[in-house]
Design a protein around this motif. Structure first.
Motif, PDB file in Angstrom:
ATOM      1  N   GLY A 128      33.643 -21.687 -99.343  1.00  0.00           N
ATOM      2  CA  GLY A 128      34.142 -22.386-100.511  1.00  0.00           C
ATOM      3  C   GLY A 128      33.055 -23.217-101.154  1.00  0.00           C
ATOM      4  O   GLY A 128      31.990 -23.436-100.574  1.00  0.00           O
ATOM      5  N   VAL A 129      33.322 -23.673-102.362  1.00  0.00           N
ATOM      6  CA  VAL A 129      32.405 -24.548-103.091  1.00  0.00           C
ATOM      7  C   VAL A 129      33.213 -25.694-103.676  1.00  0.00           C
ATOM      8  O   VAL A 129      34.445 -25.612-103.781  1.00  0.00           O
ATOM      9  CB  VAL A 129      31.669 -23.787-104.219  1.00  0.00           C
ATOM     10  N   PHE A 130      32.533 -26.760-104.049  1.00  0.00           N
ATOM     11  CA  PHE A 130      33.261 -27.882-104.628  1.00  0.00           C
ATOM     12  C   PHE A 130      32.405 -28.621-105.642  1.00  0.00           C
ATOM     13  O   PHE A 130      31.182 -28.503-105.660  1.00  0.00           O
ATOM     14  CB  PHE A 130      33.749 -28.841-103.534  1.00  0.00           C
TER      15      PHE A 130
ATOM     16  N   ILE B 194      27.221 -16.748-107.157  1.00  0.00           N
ATOM     17  CA  ILE B 194      26.240 -16.562-106.078  1.00  0.00           C
ATOM     18  C   ILE B 194      26.948 -16.216-104.773  1.00  0.00           C
ATOM     19  O   ILE B 194      26.450 -15.394-103.978  1.00  0.00           O
ATOM     20  CB  ILE B 194      25.370 -17.828-105.930  1.00  0.00           C
ATOM     21  N   LEU B 195      28.135 -16.801-104.531  1.00  0.00           N
ATOM     22  CA  LEU B 195      28.903 -16.507-103.320  1.00  0.00           C
ATOM     23  C   LEU B 195      29.765 -15.254-103.462  1.00  0.00           C
ATOM     24  O   LEU B 195      30.555 -14.945-102.578  1.00  0.00           O
ATOM     25  CB  LEU B 195      29.780 -17.703-102.950  1.00  0.00           C
ATOM     26  N   ARG B 196      29.611 -14.545-104.566  1.00  0.00           N
ATOM     27  CA  ARG B 196      30.320 -13.282-104.822  1.00  0.00           C
ATOM     28  C   ARG B 196      31.839 -13.458-104.796  1.00  0.00           C
ATOM     29  O   ARG B 196      32.581 -12.602-104.299  1.00  0.00           O
ATOM     30  CB  ARG B 196      29.876 -12.195-103.831  1.00  0.00           C
ATOM     31  N   MET B 197      32.284 -14.571-105.340  1.00  0.00           N
ATOM     32  CA  MET B 197      33.720 -14.787-105.526  1.00  0.00           C
ATOM     33  C   MET B 197      34.143 -14.159-106.851  1.00  0.00           C
ATOM     34  O   MET B 197      33.366 -14.127-107.804  1.00  0.00           O
ATOM     35  CB  MET B 197      34.033 -16.278-105.563  1.00  0.00           C
TER      36      MET B 197
ATOM     37  N   LEU C 110      23.485 -25.147-103.462  1.00  0.00           N
ATOM     38  CA  LEU C 110      24.891 -25.141-103.853  1.00  0.00           C
ATOM     39  C   LEU C 110      25.683 -26.215-103.114  1.00  0.00           C
ATOM     40  O   LEU C 110      25.337 -26.605-102.002  1.00  0.00           O
ATOM     41  CB  LEU C 110      25.521 -23.780-103.542  1.00  0.00           C
ATOM     42  N   LYS C 111      26.782 -26.660-103.733  1.00  0.00           N
ATOM     43  CA  LYS C 111      27.706 -27.580-103.065  1.00  0.00           C
ATOM     44  C   LYS C 111      28.793 -26.742-102.393  1.00  0.00           C
ATOM     45  O   LYS C 111      29.868 -26.514-102.954  1.00  0.00           O
ATOM     46  CB  LYS C 111      28.308 -28.572-104.061  1.00  0.00           C
ATOM     47  N   THR C 112      28.494 -26.246-101.207  1.00  0.00           N
ATOM     48  CA  THR C 112      29.465 -25.447-100.471  1.00  0.00           C
ATOM     49  C   THR C 112      30.249 -26.340 -99.511  1.00  0.00           C
ATOM     50  O   THR C 112      29.885 -27.493 -99.270  1.00  0.00           O
ATOM     51  CB  THR C 112      28.775 -24.339 -99.652  1.00  0.00           C
TER      52      THR C 112
END
Length: 281
Positions: free
Chosen positions: A28-30, A56-59, A148-150
């Motif tokens: 996840g990211v936030f 970038i996280l392929r969501m 990234l803010k994961t």
């Protein structure tokens, strides 16, 4: 109140599935955003960083994830939390849908939003002592994922525990090339004479929102030179000034690192310009 995919529920009634991929895999990211009287500071920058992180996280980004819809959901959460006319810290967490192991069965996403009141609507320069130390138990990888803010922030969690256990206000993180990358809660800037530098994204530092604002402000200040360049730990004790940036505090001067103490001249000048940018933005 918690906003769970557009539905507002009481915090004590909110539930998290044990199959949530943000919990199981840090998938996840936030974004943490400062809100003042229901105005989301630097919202456009936050939105585009969130979208870039998801790509970038392929969501799979839902078609309805427009800046207008997400802004509306954030403001609705503020209203439901009685924070529409107060300064607040609001966080949106986006996680990949349940299913699968490392390989997800569903690349779609869900989200939840939560808000908390904070003390000051403006960015204020603190004059209290603020001591930092290097955290060397673990390193930041110099790659794009580190920018990234994961929801996988174990390094920052263990670093925060180290800081508290040893009486420090914050720690500076080092990458696997032994360069200073950032602080636990924000980007790092170093001042030596009239020269200012901050680590480049290639070193693995967070793609910070306030960092971005300062990168736009600094070239306009003719009395200083500025560069994005790696910072060696040896430079810290030779610097005249060190400060940390993040969206909630704005600019936080470091007053002490080991035996070295620092001034706050540049941080003070930048903070005034940052407040102007926040009001106009």
């Amino acid at each position: 109140m918690i906003n769970d995919n557009g539905t507002l529920v009481q915090s004590n009634e909110a539930t998290l599935s044990p199959m949530n991929r943000g919990l199981l895999y840090g998938d996840g990211v936030f974004e943490t955003i400062k809100a003042v009287n229901s105005k989301l500071l630097f919202w456009e920058d936050h939105y585009f960083r969130l979208m870039a992180s998801m790509r970038i996280l392929r969501m799979e980004i839902p078609m309805e994830f427009t800046p207008e819809l997400l802004e509306e959901q954030l403001i609705d959460t503020l209203k439901a939390s009685d924070l529409s006319d107060k300064p607040a810290r609001i966080r949106i967490t986006v996680y990949r849908n349940e299913g699968g192991a490392y390989l997800p069965e569903d690349r779609g996403v869900g989200y939840f939003i939560q808000a908390k009141e904070i003390s000051n609507p403006f960015y204020v320069l603190s004059d209290t002592p603020y001591e930092v130390e290097l955290y060397k138990d673990h390193y930041v990888n110099a790659d794009i994922l580190s920018t990234l803010k994961t929801t996988n922030k174990v390094l920052h969690v263990t670093g925060s525990i180290f800081a508290e256990d040893n009486g420090y206000d914050n720690c500076l993180l080092i990458n696997n090339k032994k360069n200073v990358v950032e602080a636990l809660q924000g980007n790092i800037f170093l001042v030596k004479g009239t020269h200012i530098k901050t680590p480049p994204l290639d070193d693995g530092c967070l793609r910070g929102i306030i960092r971005k604002q300062l990168l736009a402000i600094l070239p306009l200040m003719n009395e200083y030179t500025f560069e994005e360049a790696s910072i060696s730990p040896f430079e810290l004790q030779k610097a005249d000034e060190l400060f940390i940036t993040n969206v909630i505090k704005g600019i936080r001067p470091i007053t002490k690192y080991r035996k070295k103490t620092y001034t706050t001249t540049v941080a003070s000048a930048l903070l005034q310009k940052l407040n102007v940018k926040a009001r106009l933005g």
